[in-house]
Design an enzyme around this catalytic site. Structure first.
Site, PDB file in Angstrom:
ATOM      1  N   TYR A  27      12.104  32.476   5.194  1.00  0.00           N
ATOM      2  CA  TYR A  27      10.579  32.843   5.418  1.00  0.00           C
ATOM      3  C   TYR A  27      10.285  33.356   6.923  1.00  0.00           C
ATOM      4  O   TYR A  27      10.672  32.626   7.851  1.00  0.00           O
ATOM      5  CB  TYR A  27       9.496  31.991   4.846  1.00  0.00           C
ATOM      6  CG  TYR A  27       9.108  31.940   3.369  1.00  0.00           C
ATOM      7  CD1 TYR A  27       9.155  33.111   2.498  1.00  0.00           C
ATOM      8  CD2 TYR A  27       9.149  30.591   2.882  1.00  0.00           C
ATOM      9  CE1 TYR A  27       9.127  32.712   1.244  1.00  0.00           C
ATOM     10  CE2 TYR A  27       9.083  30.596   1.409  1.00  0.00           C
ATOM     11  CZ  TYR A  27       9.165  31.602   0.668  1.00  0.00           C
ATOM     12  OH  TYR A  27       8.623  31.499  -0.568  1.00  0.00           O
ATOM     13  N   MET A  54       8.542  25.403   0.729  1.00  0.00           N
ATOM     14  CA  MET A  54       7.817  24.524  -0.177  1.00  0.00           C
ATOM     15  C   MET A  54       8.971  23.672  -0.975  1.00  0.00           C
ATOM     16  O   MET A  54       8.934  22.308  -0.981  1.00  0.00           O
ATOM     17  CB  MET A  54       6.778  25.222  -1.176  1.00  0.00           C
ATOM     18  CG  MET A  54       6.050  24.344  -1.954  1.00  0.00           C
ATOM     19  SD  MET A  54       4.978  24.887  -2.986  1.00  0.00           S
ATOM     20  CE  MET A  54       3.781  25.654  -2.021  1.00  0.00           C
ATOM     21  N   ARG A  64     -10.477  -0.853  15.219  1.00  0.00           N
ATOM     22  CA  ARG A  64     -10.463   0.199  13.966  1.00  0.00           C
ATOM     23  C   ARG A  64     -11.328  -0.263  12.716  1.00  0.00           C
ATOM     24  O   ARG A  64     -12.466   0.385  12.547  1.00  0.00           O
ATOM     25  CB  ARG A  64      -9.162   0.147  13.369  1.00  0.00           C
ATOM     26  CG  ARG A  64      -8.939   1.268  12.450  1.00  0.00           C
ATOM     27  CD  ARG A  64      -7.271   1.113  12.100  1.00  0.00           C
ATOM     28  NE  ARG A  64      -6.697  -0.063  11.279  1.00  0.00           N
ATOM     29  CZ  ARG A  64      -5.632  -0.075  10.672  1.00  0.00           C
ATOM     30  NH1 ARG A  64      -4.682   1.001  11.026  1.00  0.00           N
ATOM     31  NH2 ARG A  64      -4.903  -1.256  10.147  1.00  0.00           N
ATOM     32  N   LYS A 122       0.778  -0.994  -0.002  1.00  0.00           N
ATOM     33  CA  LYS A 122      -0.174   0.145  -0.002  1.00  0.00           C
ATOM     34  C   LYS A 122       0.898   1.214   0.072  1.00  0.00           C
ATOM     35  O   LYS A 122       2.152   1.335   0.343  1.00  0.00           O
ATOM     36  CB  LYS A 122      -0.964  -0.121   1.266  1.00  0.00           C
ATOM     37  CG  LYS A 122      -0.217  -0.159   2.506  1.00  0.00           C
ATOM     38  CD  LYS A 122      -1.146  -0.272   3.783  1.00  0.00           C
ATOM     39  CE  LYS A 122      -0.164  -0.337   4.787  1.00  0.00           C
ATOM     40  NZ  LYS A 122      -1.116  -0.723   6.134  1.00  0.00           N
TER      41      LYS A 122
HETATM   42  C1  LIG Z   1      -0.366  -2.030   6.887  1.00  0.00           C
HETATM   43  C2  LIG Z   1      -0.772  -3.211   7.326  1.00  0.00           C
HETATM   44  C3  LIG Z   1       0.123  -4.137   7.666  1.00  0.00           C
HETATM   45  C4  LIG Z   1       1.664  -4.161   7.471  1.00  0.00           C
HETATM   46  O1  LIG Z   1       2.083  -3.681   8.794  1.00  0.00           O
HETATM   47  P1  LIG Z   1       3.795  -3.567   8.979  1.00  0.00           P
HETATM   48  O2  LIG Z   1       3.828  -3.141  10.299  1.00  0.00           O
HETATM   49  O3  LIG Z   1       4.247  -2.537   7.939  1.00  0.00           O
HETATM   50  O4  LIG Z   1       4.370  -4.943   8.685  1.00  0.00           O
HETATM   51  C5  LIG Z   1      -0.591  -5.420   7.941  1.00  0.00           C
HETATM   52  N1  LIG Z   1      -1.667  -5.765   7.934  1.00  0.00           N
HETATM   53  C6  LIG Z   1      -2.844  -4.469   7.943  1.00  0.00           C
HETATM   54  C7  LIG Z   1      -4.135  -4.808   8.205  1.00  0.00           C
HETATM   55  C8  LIG Z   1      -2.216  -3.374   7.421  1.00  0.00           C
HETATM   56  O5  LIG Z   1      -3.187  -2.284   7.283  1.00  0.00           O
END
Ligand SMILES: *Cc1c(COP(=O)(O)O)cnc(C)c1O
Length: 368
Positions: free
Chosen positions: A264, A313, A136, A38
């Site tokens: 700045y 920036m 979550r 991701k």
């Molecule tokens: C991002 C994520 C991971 C990866 O976690 P790391 O600590 O980067 O290994 C695994 N499972 C879920 C559900 C995640 O959202």
């Protein structure tokens, strides 16, 4: 390695292979590996990373959002892709591109089953997420019966896996809490399998879960940060190599006399002579304003050069009074020394945040 001529993020596939090999050596025999790609593979380059790992023994990829999965399919990634956090709006695309949704509540679950039935799908692979304490996303243990009843009434989908996510796997002070999560997930899995009558894959561990809870590797583990070179502790970090090095160059050197100001809002006022170097990287590239005014630093010829005044920036100015350097010299923001954890620590942040913050404007240079 080529000489740096502009700001670049070098992504080293040899380091990637090293981290993969090390993680493999720590994964319980028989457990599969899912790699989380991701957020552009944690800020590196998802297509390159997934393209490389696709030829190794990786069972699955995961992304957060649907469009990230689509980009991987467009790039020719054919392995299964789990979408961790899709929205019902995305379901048509998910099915069109053979992506596999995580379903985490009755809203997402019912709507997916409806969408799959509309498309005449049979046994479309889905993943059911349970909440075991992170609070979550995820169904609760009490929902099992209603989920399974609904599944038994349809042939449009089939559960490929059930999973949960640990809240504090890197924090050994929270070991009791993590063990409770592991036990709750075991109990959820047992009930689920018993009433549905077949066994989906079970997975729970992220990178720190892999390293700290070998008893919980189950059928598959999910690694993100470890693959990119961080073990979430000083001890474990020694076994990993960060794959990404953020580099830049000195554009200009200034001599600042006592009483002059820099940048700045005239945030820096000199009370003695200093020498500054201007570097072409700013908050639009991911170096947030919180790094300004002496908090953050870059590394030039192995020495720290602290940020002078506000982060602009597209630029920062850094203090090089005691560093023998010239225009055109290489600047390291983070890489191996210092690594992203050490760089981010200065503003109470973590590797995850800074490596994923580097904007797409910064060129990625893949080192094979
Ligand atoms: C991002 C994520 C991971 C990866 O976690 P790391 O600590 O980067 O290994 C695994 N499972 C879920 C559900 C995640 O959202």
């Amino acid at each position: 390695m080529p000489k740096t001529q502009e700001t670049v993020l070098e992504v080293d596939l040899n380091a990637l292979q090293h981290n993969y090999d090390y993680l493999k050596s720590r994964i319980t025999k028989g457990a599969k590996l899912l790699v989380v790609v991701k957020a552009y593979a944690y800020g590196s380059d998802a297509q390159e990373i997934a393209g490389y790992l696709q030829n190794l023994d990786v069972a699955y990829f995961a992304v957060a959002y649907t469009n990230e999965g689509v980009a991987l399919r467009d790039a020719g990634i054919t392995k299964p892709i789990l979408v961790l956090h899709p929205q019902p709006f995305n379901y048509k695309t998910i099915m069109a591109r053979c992506l596999e949704p995580s379903l985490y509540n009755f809203n997402s679950f019912n709507q997916f089953i409806e969408a799959a039935a509309l498309e005449n799908q049979q046994d479309y692979p889905i993943h059911i997420k349970f909440n075991t304490g992170l609070n979550r996303l995820g169904f609760n243990e009490d929902d099992i019966k209603a989920v399974v009843d609904k599944l038994k009434a349809t042939s449009s989908v089939k559960v490929k896996s059930i999973f949960s996510h640990l809240a504090a796997s890197e924090d050994l002070n929270e070991k009791d809490f993590t063990l409770d999560q592991i036990h709750l997930f075991q109990s959820i899995s047992e009930s689920f399998i018993k009433i549905i009558g077949y066994k989906p894959m079970l997975h729970l561990c992220n990178t720190s879960g892999i390293l700290n809870y070998p008893e919980a590797h189950l059928d598959m583990v999910r690694s993100g940060i470890g693959i990119y070179g961080f073990g979430n502790s000083e001890l474990e970090n020694k076994h990993f190599t960060p794959i990404a090095t953020l580099k830049s160059v000195i554009s200009q050197i200034h001599s600042i006399e006592k009483g002059e100001t820099v940048g700045y809002n005239r945030a820096y006022k000199s009370d003695s002579f200093i020498k500054t170097a201007t570097i072409p990287i700013g908050h639009a590239d991911g170096i947030g304003r919180q790094y300004g005014n002496g908090k953050g630093y870059v590394t030039i010829h192995g020495k720290p050069a602290y940020i002078v005044g506000n982060v602009c920036m597209d630029m920062i100015m850094v203090n090089v009074t005691d560093i023998d350097c010239k225009e055109g010299d290489t600047v390291i923001i983070f890489g191996q020394h210092p690594n992203a954890t050490q760089f981010a620590e200065r503003v109470n942040s973590i590797s995850y945040e800074i490596i994923t913050a580097i904007s797409q404007r910064v060129k990625r240079l893949i080192i094979k």
